[in-house]
Design an enzyme around this catalytic site. Structure first.
Site, short mmCIF file in Angstrom:
data_model
loop_
_atom_site.label_atom_id
_atom_site.label_comp_id
_atom_site.label_asym_id
_atom_site.label_seq_id
_atom_site.Cartn_x
_atom_site.Cartn_y
_atom_site.Cartn_z
N ASP A 73 0.83 -1.21 0.00
CA ASP A 73 0.00 0.00 0.00
C ASP A 73 0.87 1.27 0.00
O ASP A 73 1.98 1.26 0.51
CB ASP A 73 -0.91 -0.03 1.24
CG ASP A 73 -2.05 0.96 1.13
OD1 ASP A 73 -2.30 1.47 0.02
OD2 ASP A 73 -2.70 1.24 2.16
N ASN A 99 -10.41 -2.72 -6.51
CA ASN A 99 -9.58 -1.86 -7.37
C ASN A 99 -10.18 -1.66 -8.77
O ASN A 99 -9.81 -0.71 -9.47
CB ASN A 99 -8.15 -2.41 -7.50
CG ASN A 99 -7.31 -2.22 -6.25
OD1 ASN A 99 -6.37 -2.97 -6.00
ND2 ASN A 99 -7.63 -1.22 -5.44
C1 FPP Z 1 -1.73 0.13 -3.44
O1 FPP Z 1 -1.30 1.46 -3.44
C2 FPP Z 1 -1.21 -0.62 -4.56
C3 FPP Z 1 -1.96 -1.20 -5.55
C4 FPP Z 1 -3.42 -1.09 -5.61
C5 FPP Z 1 -1.34 -1.93 -6.67
C6 FPP Z 1 -0.08 -2.66 -6.37
C7 FPP Z 1 0.61 -2.88 -7.65
C8 FPP Z 1 1.93 -2.87 -7.86
C9 FPP Z 1 2.93 -2.76 -6.79
C10 FPP Z 1 2.46 -2.96 -9.24
C11 FPP Z 1 2.04 -4.13 -10.06
C12 FPP Z 1 2.37 -5.42 -9.46
C13 FPP Z 1 2.89 -6.48 -10.09
C14 FPP Z 1 2.95 -7.76 -9.36
C15 FPP Z 1 3.44 -6.42 -11.44
P1 FPP Z 1 -2.43 2.61 -3.57
O2 FPP Z 1 -2.57 2.91 -5.00
O3 FPP Z 1 -3.67 2.17 -2.89
O4 FPP Z 1 -1.73 3.78 -2.83
P2 FPP Z 1 -2.45 4.90 -1.91
O5 FPP Z 1 -3.09 4.18 -0.77
O6 FPP Z 1 -1.30 5.75 -1.47
O7 FPP Z 1 -3.42 5.63 -2.78
#
Ligand code: FPP
Length: 248
Positions: free
Chosen positions: A22, A70
């Site tokens: 996250d 998501n």
């Molecule tokens: C959460 O941060 C992260 C995600 C929803 C996506 C995670 C994806 C990756 C690390 C990249 C792709 C993965 C692979 C395995 C290729 P957020 O967007 O919720 O951050 P925030 O809470 O700060 O808004």
């Protein structure tokens, strides 16, 4: 000087680590960039955690890469995440094989775009004989989705008369989960300072140790992972027993 890695007790490694990655969006925002920039750097953190786990001898690493919820993000962000997934599958396949890592994916994969679905299936097939570590990507996944699916399957078997209601026990439920055959996570890590489970592995984390860190996911390094493991090793896992019973 003793490094953090040296402080890890190899005989007491967590067998299975699950991570809620996250903070990508906030990481990017703090740098005045688009959220997508955070996801791009999140892939580097995936690579280093994966490497660190494999080097140590952790057998299972399970990452929450894309939740059922998501799908509700902007189509720009969903598309960017899907592109990142496709690119990572293409660029990392060799590394997975070189490191003897088996790729696995759980979730409602039928919702993935066809290209991503096909490359995922082919990467899974391509790495199926690797046995150093299993890397599971949770994609279009949520714990409630998984439990609902398991309940439906069991209900159908009861209706057909293949299973009697009194035969429905924890082992049978385990067998109907997407994680069937995997040990439950010993350690669950969530980055970015949020202290929530967010519909992740709801059944499987019943006795997992929870570790929360303020670090945003793109900044989560191998050293941070070592720190989480050391913290885990300093805890006493009681599984409902008393401290005295455990020490006996
Ligand atoms: C959460 O941060 C992260 C995600 C929803 C996506 C995670 C994806 C990756 C690390 C990249 C792709 C993965 C692979 C395995 C290729 P957020 O967007 O919720 O951050 P925030 O809470 O700060 O808004």
């Amino acid at each position: 000087m003793e490094s953090l890695k040296d402080k890890i007790i190899m005989e007491r490694l967590p067998q299975h680590i699950a991570i809620i990655m996250d903070g990508n969006g906030r990481w990017a925002k703090e740098k005045g960039k688009l959220r997508v920039f955070g996801h791009q750097h999140g892939v580097d953190a995936v690579r280093s955690s994966c490497e660190a786990c494999a080097e140590l001898g952790v057998k299972y690493l399970t990452l929450y890469a894309f939740s059922t919820e998501n799908w509700n993000r902007s189509s720009f962000e969903v598309d960017a995440l899907m592109t990142l997934l496709a690119n990572a599958l293409k660029s990392e396949l060799k590394t997975l094989n070189n490191n003897n890592i088996r790729l696995n994916a759980i979730g409602d994969l039928s919702r993935l775009p066809k290209t991503q679905y096909n490359s995922l299936m082919s990467a899974i097939d391509n790495t199926k004989n690797n046995d150093r570590m299993t890397l599971t990507l949770c994609l279009s996944y949520s714990g409630r989705w998984e439990l609902t699916k398991a309940m439906r399957e069991i209900a159908a078997k009861v209706q057909e008369g293949v299973v009697k209601p009194e035969q429905v026990d924890e082992a049978l439920i385990d067998k109907h989960l997407a994680t069937a055959g995997m040990p439950d996570p010993d350690l669950l890590i969530r980055t970015s300072g949020e202290e929530r489970i967010s519909n992740y592995l709801l059944w499987q984390i019943a006795y997992s140790e929870l570790y929360f860190t303020e670090k945003y996911w793109p900044d989560f390094s191998k050293e941070d992972l070592y720190e989480a493991i050391i913290d885990y090793q300093n805890r006493e896992r009681r599984f409902g027993k008393t401290s005295e019973q455990i020490k006996k």
